[in-house]
Design a protein around this motif. Structure first.
Motif, PDB file in Angstrom:
ATOM      1  N   ASN A  71     -11.345  -3.125  -3.203  1.00 18.31           N
ATOM      2  CA  ASN A  71     -10.035  -3.221  -2.571  1.00 18.31           C
ATOM      3  C   ASN A  71      -9.157  -4.301  -3.195  1.00 18.31           C
ATOM      4  O   ASN A  71      -7.929  -4.253  -3.073  1.00 18.31           O
ATOM      5  N   GLN A  72      -9.787  -5.276  -3.873  1.00 19.88           N
ATOM      6  CA  GLN A  72      -8.988  -6.319  -4.508  1.00 19.88           C
ATOM      7  C   GLN A  72      -8.286  -5.797  -5.759  1.00 19.88           C
ATOM      8  O   GLN A  72      -7.300  -6.376  -6.199  1.00 19.88           O
ATOM      9  N   ARG A  73      -8.796  -4.700  -6.309  1.00 21.24           N
ATOM     10  CA  ARG A  73      -8.217  -4.172  -7.549  1.00 21.24           C
ATOM     11  C   ARG A  73      -7.505  -2.847  -7.357  1.00 21.24           C
ATOM     12  O   ARG A  73      -6.948  -2.295  -8.298  1.00 21.24           O
ATOM     13  N   LEU A  74      -7.508  -2.307  -6.139  1.00 23.06           N
ATOM     14  CA  LEU A  74      -6.814  -1.045  -5.891  1.00 23.06           C
ATOM     15  C   LEU A  74      -5.312  -1.207  -6.088  1.00 23.06           C
ATOM     16  O   LEU A  74      -4.713  -2.148  -5.566  1.00 23.06           O
ATOM     17  N   ARG A  75      -4.732  -0.326  -6.827  1.00 22.58           N
ATOM     18  CA  ARG A  75      -3.284  -0.360  -6.987  1.00 22.58           C
ATOM     19  C   ARG A  75      -2.627   0.172  -5.722  1.00 22.58           C
ATOM     20  O   ARG A  75      -3.095   1.143  -5.138  1.00 22.58           O
ATOM     21  N   PRO A  76      -1.542  -0.430  -5.289  1.00 22.79           N
ATOM     22  CA  PRO A  76      -0.878   0.034  -4.066  1.00 22.79           C
ATOM     23  C   PRO A  76      -0.319   1.434  -4.233  1.00 22.79           C
ATOM     24  O   PRO A  76       0.109   1.829  -5.322  1.00 22.79           O
ATOM     25  N   TYR A  77      -0.341   2.151  -3.140  1.00 24.21           N
ATOM     26  CA  TYR A  77       0.174   3.521  -3.156  1.00 24.21           C
ATOM     27  C   TYR A  77       1.688   3.504  -3.296  1.00 24.21           C
ATOM     28  O   TYR A  77       2.384   2.666  -2.690  1.00 24.21           O
ATOM     29  N   ARG A  78       2.222   4.451  -4.067  1.00 27.17           N
ATOM     30  CA  ARG A  78       3.665   4.586  -4.236  1.00 27.17           C
ATOM     31  C   ARG A  78       4.110   5.913  -3.636  1.00 27.17           C
ATOM     32  O   ARG A  78       3.475   6.945  -3.832  1.00 27.17           O
ATOM     33  N   LEU A  79       5.204   5.839  -2.911  1.00 24.26           N
ATOM     34  CA  LEU A  79       5.684   6.984  -2.144  1.00 24.26           C
ATOM     35  C   LEU A  79       6.096   8.136  -3.044  1.00 24.26           C
ATOM     36  O   LEU A  79       6.652   7.935  -4.138  1.00 24.26           O
ATOM     37  N   GLY A  80       5.841   9.356  -2.541  1.00 20.80           N
ATOM     38  CA  GLY A  80       6.233  10.558  -3.249  1.00 20.80           C
ATOM     39  C   GLY A  80       7.053  11.472  -2.359  1.00 20.80           C
ATOM     40  O   GLY A  80       7.156  11.269  -1.141  1.00 20.80           O
ATOM     41  N   ILE A  81       7.635  12.467  -2.953  1.00 26.86           N
ATOM     42  CA  ILE A  81       8.463  13.431  -2.219  1.00 26.86           C
ATOM     43  C   ILE A  81       7.615  14.145  -1.167  1.00 26.86           C
ATOM     44  O   ILE A  81       6.511  14.604  -1.459  1.00 26.86           O
ATOM     45  N   GLY A  82       8.129  14.211   0.064  1.00 23.97           N
ATOM     46  CA  GLY A  82       7.434  14.880   1.151  1.00 23.97           C
ATOM     47  C   GLY A  82       6.544  13.976   1.974  1.00 23.97           C
ATOM     48  O   GLY A  82       6.021  14.396   3.007  1.00 23.97           O
ATOM     49  N   ASP A  83       6.345  12.722   1.544  1.00 20.88           N
ATOM     50  CA  ASP A  83       5.549  11.776   2.332  1.00 20.88           C
ATOM     51  C   ASP A  83       6.242  11.522   3.678  1.00 20.88           C
ATOM     52  O   ASP A  83       7.469  11.363   3.738  1.00 20.88           O
ATOM     53  N   ALA A  84       5.452  11.496   4.740  1.00 22.36           N
ATOM     54  CA  ALA A  84       5.979  11.199   6.078  1.00 22.36           C
ATOM     55  C   ALA A  84       5.579   9.787   6.461  1.00 22.36           C
ATOM     56  O   ALA A  84       4.436   9.376   6.248  1.00 22.36           O
ATOM     57  N   LEU A  85       6.520   9.021   7.020  1.00 18.99           N
ATOM     58  CA  LEU A  85       6.255   7.631   7.376  1.00 18.99           C
ATOM     59  C   LEU A  85       7.036   7.254   8.629  1.00 18.99           C
ATOM     60  O   LEU A  85       8.042   7.878   8.974  1.00 18.99           O
ATOM     61  N   ASP A  86       6.539   6.244   9.285  1.00 19.28           N
ATOM     62  CA  ASP A  86       7.221   5.669  10.450  1.00 19.28           C
ATOM     63  C   ASP A  86       7.855   4.347  10.044  1.00 19.28           C
ATOM     64  O   ASP A  86       7.229   3.557   9.314  1.00 19.28           O
TER      65      ASP A  86
END
Length: 345
Positions: A71-86
C-alpha cells in the motif's frame, strides 16, 4: 538369398534418433555430449515431477492470479469517464450529492458550474472543489467518496486494497491464447510457463499500477489431447490433463503390437513459437538402457506414430503382391489332401 539377407540386415539396424524442425538439419541424439544427455534426462524427469512448472499454457487453460499489494507503493487511482462519486461538503450538508464523470471529463458542482475531474486523483479533485467554495467558507473541506469505478482498475482496486475476497482473480485463456485481467488486458499467455506469465504480469503492473505483485497457478488444463496411431493396440486420441512422456502415451494406447517398431517412434509436435517439429525416438533404448534423455514430455496436441517394423512392411508387401497376382489370374491353390482354395476374381 542376397535380397533376403539385405532385408534382414536392414531390419536389424536401429535408426539414429533425431529432432528436426521445418527446413532444418536433423540434430542427432547420439551426437550429444554426456553433459547434454544428462541435462535432457533431467528435463524429462522435471517435466513429470514439477508438472505445471514446465507446462506451457494453451488456449482453454484456466489460471488463478493472486494479488499482493504494498500500500505504500500503490499509485493513487485516477478518475475515468463514467466513474460515480459522492461529494461530501463538511460546511454545508445540503450541497452533498452523487456525481458521474461525463464523457467530456467534467462534473457539475452545486452553484459553481463545472469542474474537470478526469485523470485527477480523488484527493486532487477534493482540493480543487474546495477551492471553488472559499468565498462561502473560511476553510472548506470537501471529501470525494468513490461509489463506482468504470476503469479496468475497479476489480484490481477491490482485490489489492480490501483483500476481502481472497485477493485473487481467475482468467480463462481465450482461443487466441490471450488472458484478460484487471489492468492487464490482452496478455499473450499461450506458450508461456507459469513463471514466465507471472513475470509478464508483474512487469505490466509495475509499469501501470505500482505496488502490486502477483503469483499465478494453473487450476485447469484445457481439453488437451495427444493423438496416437500406427502399430498400437488402441489407436486413439488420449486426454492428457497432466504431463506425459512419449513412452507413457504409447503405453496408454495399449502398447505396441508385435509389428510395431518401437525403435522408430515418430512424433509431430509444435515448439513454443508454434513451429512444427518432428522427433524420432528409440523407445526400445529408453526401456532397455534407461536412455531417458531420448524420451520427452509431449507438448499439447502432438501426434505420435508407431511405424511397422521392416519385417512387417516386407511381409505386407509380399502378401499384397501375391494376392493381387492371384486375384488377377483367378488362381486356385491345391493341397495334397485333395482340398483346394480359389481366390475369387
Amino acid at each position: 538369398m542376397p535380397g533376403l539377407l539385405a532385408v534382414g540386415l536392414a531390419a536389424c539396424e536401429s535408426p539414429r534418433g533425431f529432432d528436426r524442425g521445418l527446413g532444418e538439419e536433423p540434430v542427432y541424439f547420439d551426437d550429444a555430449t554426456p553433459e547434454q544427455r544428462d541435462a535432457a534426462a533431467r528435463l524429462a524427469g522435471e517435466g513429470l515431477v514439477r508438472g505445471t512448472g514446465t507446462y506451457r499454457l494453451q488456449p482453454g487453460d484456466r489460471v488463478e492470479v493472486f494479488y499482493h499489494a504494498d500500500n505504500q507503493r500503490l499509485r493513487p487511482y485516477r478518475l475515468g469517464i463514467g466513474d460515480a462519486l459522492d461529494l461530501d461538503f463538511d460546511f454545508n450538508r445540503d450541497l452533498h450529492g452523487q456525481m458521474v464523470v461525463r464523457p467530456d471529463g467534467m462534473i457539475p458542482l452545486p452553484c459553481k458550474g463545472e469542474v474537470r475531474a478526469i485523470s485527477l486523483t480523488p484527493a486532487e479533485l477534493s482540493a480543487g472543489v474546495a477551492r471553488r467554495y472559499t468565498d462561502v467558507a473560511r476553510t472548506p473541506v470537501v471529501t470525494v467518496i468513490m461509489r463506482r469505478f468504470t476503469m479496468p482498475t475497479e476489480d484490481l482496486a477491490d482485490v489489492v486494497r480490501s483483500g476481502a475476497e481472497g485477493r485473487a482473480r481467475t482468467a480463462l485463456a481465450r482461443p487466441d491464447g490471450v488472458l484478460d485481467l484487471p489492468r492487464a488486458q490482452g496478455v499473450p499467455a499461450a506458450g508461456m510457463t507459469l513463471t514466465e506469465l507471472t513475470g509478464a504480469l508483474n512487469a505490466r503492473y509495475a509499469r501501470e499500477v505500482g505496488g502490486v505483485s502477483v503469483t499465478a497457478r494453473l487450476t485447469q488444463i484445457g481439453a488437451n489431447q495427444i493423438f496416437v496411431f500406427g502399430e498400437v493396440r488402441q489407436a486413439r486420441a488420449i486426454p492428457a490433463p497432466t504431463p506425459r512422456t512419449l513412452l507413457q502415451l504409447v503405453a496408454a494406447a495399449g502398447g505396441p503390437m508385435p509389428t510395431g517398431a518401437m525403435d522408430q517412434v515418430r512424433m509431430l509436435y509444435f515448439d513454443p513459437a508454434g513451429r512444427p517439429r518432428v522427433r524420432l525416438v528409440n523407445l526400445d533404448r529408453v526401456m532397455r538402457d534407461l536412455a531417458v534423455e531420448k524420451d520427452m514430455v509431449v507438448p499439447p496436441y502432438a501426434t505420435v506414430w508407431v511405424p511397422p517394423t521392416q519385417v512387417a512392411r516386407v511381409g505386407r508387401f509380399v502378401d499384397q503382391v501375391i494376392r493381387q497376382i492371384f486375384l488377377f489370374n483367378g488362381t486356385s491353390i491345391s493341397f495334397n489332401d485333395g482340398n483346394s482354395f480359389r481366390f475369387p476374381n
